[in-house]
Scaffold this motif. Sequence first.
Motif, PDB file in Angstrom:
ATOM      1  N   ARG A   3      18.879   8.508 -13.463  1.00 55.92           N
ATOM      2  CA  ARG A   3      17.688   7.689 -13.218  1.00 55.92           C
ATOM      3  C   ARG A   3      16.950   8.275 -12.022  1.00 55.92           C
ATOM      4  O   ARG A   3      17.523   8.443 -10.956  1.00 55.92           O
ATOM      5  CB  ARG A   3      18.093   6.241 -12.925  1.00 55.92           C
ATOM      6  N   PHE A   4      15.719   8.597 -12.235  1.00 53.83           N
ATOM      7  CA  PHE A   4      14.900   9.151 -11.175  1.00 53.83           C
ATOM      8  C   PHE A   4      13.964   8.067 -10.652  1.00 53.83           C
ATOM      9  O   PHE A   4      13.738   7.059 -11.306  1.00 53.83           O
ATOM     10  CB  PHE A   4      14.096  10.347 -11.695  1.00 53.83           C
ATOM     11  N   ALA A   5      13.430   8.291  -9.482  1.00 53.25           N
ATOM     12  CA  ALA A   5      12.473   7.346  -8.905  1.00 53.25           C
ATOM     13  C   ALA A   5      11.288   7.194  -9.853  1.00 53.25           C
ATOM     14  O   ALA A   5      10.862   8.161 -10.481  1.00 53.25           O
ATOM     15  CB  ALA A   5      12.012   7.842  -7.548  1.00 53.25           C
ATOM     16  N   PRO A   6      10.742   5.983  -9.953  1.00 54.07           N
ATOM     17  CA  PRO A   6       9.579   5.773 -10.806  1.00 54.07           C
ATOM     18  C   PRO A   6       8.430   6.716 -10.430  1.00 54.07           C
ATOM     19  O   PRO A   6       8.172   6.964  -9.257  1.00 54.07           O
ATOM     20  CB  PRO A   6       9.200   4.313 -10.544  1.00 54.07           C
ATOM     21  N   THR A   7       7.779   7.216 -11.440  1.00 51.12           N
ATOM     22  CA  THR A   7       6.658   8.137 -11.266  1.00 51.12           C
ATOM     23  C   THR A   7       5.386   7.376 -10.905  1.00 51.12           C
ATOM     24  O   THR A   7       5.339   6.137 -10.995  1.00 51.12           O
ATOM     25  CB  THR A   7       6.396   8.915 -12.561  1.00 51.12           C
ATOM     26  N   ILE A  30       4.371   3.451 -11.837  1.00 52.97           N
ATOM     27  CA  ILE A  30       3.823   2.522 -10.845  1.00 52.97           C
ATOM     28  C   ILE A  30       2.465   2.006 -11.331  1.00 52.97           C
ATOM     29  O   ILE A  30       2.177   0.805 -11.265  1.00 52.97           O
ATOM     30  CB  ILE A  30       3.672   3.201  -9.466  1.00 52.97           C
ATOM     31  N   GLU A  31       1.644   2.902 -11.854  1.00 53.84           N
ATOM     32  CA  GLU A  31       0.333   2.501 -12.379  1.00 53.84           C
ATOM     33  C   GLU A  31       0.493   1.492 -13.513  1.00 53.84           C
ATOM     34  O   GLU A  31      -0.232   0.496 -13.577  1.00 53.84           O
ATOM     35  CB  GLU A  31      -0.453   3.715 -12.866  1.00 53.84           C
ATOM     36  N   PHE A  70       0.486   3.302  -2.712  1.00 47.85           N
ATOM     37  CA  PHE A  70       1.165   4.469  -2.170  1.00 47.85           C
ATOM     38  C   PHE A  70       2.636   4.431  -2.581  1.00 47.85           C
ATOM     39  O   PHE A  70       3.413   3.605  -2.095  1.00 47.85           O
ATOM     40  CB  PHE A  70       0.955   4.548  -0.658  1.00 47.85           C
ATOM     41  N   ARG A  71       2.961   5.298  -3.515  1.00 50.04           N
ATOM     42  CA  ARG A  71       4.235   5.302  -4.222  1.00 50.04           C
ATOM     43  C   ARG A  71       5.450   5.400  -3.302  1.00 50.04           C
ATOM     44  O   ARG A  71       6.380   4.610  -3.416  1.00 50.04           O
ATOM     45  CB  ARG A  71       4.234   6.461  -5.238  1.00 50.04           C
ATOM     46  N   ARG A  72       5.488   6.370  -2.435  1.00 53.12           N
ATOM     47  CA  ARG A  72       6.687   6.583  -1.615  1.00 53.12           C
ATOM     48  C   ARG A  72       6.969   5.397  -0.689  1.00 53.12           C
ATOM     49  O   ARG A  72       8.105   4.941  -0.624  1.00 53.12           O
ATOM     50  CB  ARG A  72       6.578   7.891  -0.838  1.00 53.12           C
ATOM     51  N   PRO A  73       5.970   4.854   0.020  1.00 54.73           N
ATOM     52  CA  PRO A  73       6.252   3.659   0.819  1.00 54.73           C
ATOM     53  C   PRO A  73       6.682   2.471  -0.043  1.00 54.73           C
ATOM     54  O   PRO A  73       7.550   1.690   0.364  1.00 54.73           O
ATOM     55  CB  PRO A  73       4.934   3.378   1.539  1.00 54.73           C
ATOM     56  N   LEU A  74       6.088   2.336  -1.226  1.00 52.82           N
ATOM     57  CA  LEU A  74       6.499   1.260  -2.128  1.00 52.82           C
ATOM     58  C   LEU A  74       7.955   1.425  -2.542  1.00 52.82           C
ATOM     59  O   LEU A  74       8.723   0.455  -2.553  1.00 52.82           O
ATOM     60  CB  LEU A  74       5.609   1.227  -3.376  1.00 52.82           C
ATOM     61  N   LEU A  75       8.341   2.649  -2.880  1.00 50.32           N
ATOM     62  CA  LEU A  75       9.721   2.884  -3.295  1.00 50.32           C
ATOM     63  C   LEU A  75      10.690   2.633  -2.152  1.00 50.32           C
ATOM     64  O   LEU A  75      11.771   2.066  -2.360  1.00 50.32           O
ATOM     65  CB  LEU A  75       9.879   4.300  -3.849  1.00 50.32           C
TER      66      LEU A  75
END
Length: 135
Positions: free
Chosen positions: A9-13, A17-18, A88-93
């Motif tokens: 399982r990889f981090a959501p792309t 997220i969109e 912002f994907r990385r801060p959200l993750l």
Amino acid sequence: MSSNGQPPRFAPTREEIETLALVALSRLPSPFTEHLSDVVLFVEDFADAAILKEMELSDPFELTGLYSGRSIGQEAQTGDGPPTVHLFRRPLLDEWVETGVPLDALITHVVVHEIGHHFGLSDIDMHVLEDMVTL
């Protein structure tokens, strides 16, 4: 395959997220949805340096979302671009991992907060709207 026989399982792309953000937007009640056709959604890994400087932030992980544009009812100015919501994907993750809040709930929270700025809502109104969207 991982050791448990499941695919890794990889981090959501950004696209995932969109998709979660669009689902959250689709759950907004009328009349909100009627005023979103001109809002542009962007998903980026981080806010750029200019945004961080403008927001007086030194750590890009501090910003999960941003609304840019005039609120509904404010007079448009010549040269105004469309209103935008940036996620912002990385801060959200990072927040997702740190808090344990389900990712869809976190995305909904940030999207509703940013869209709330488009409508000029107070923080209390944003919480009420978020409750309506997550029911």
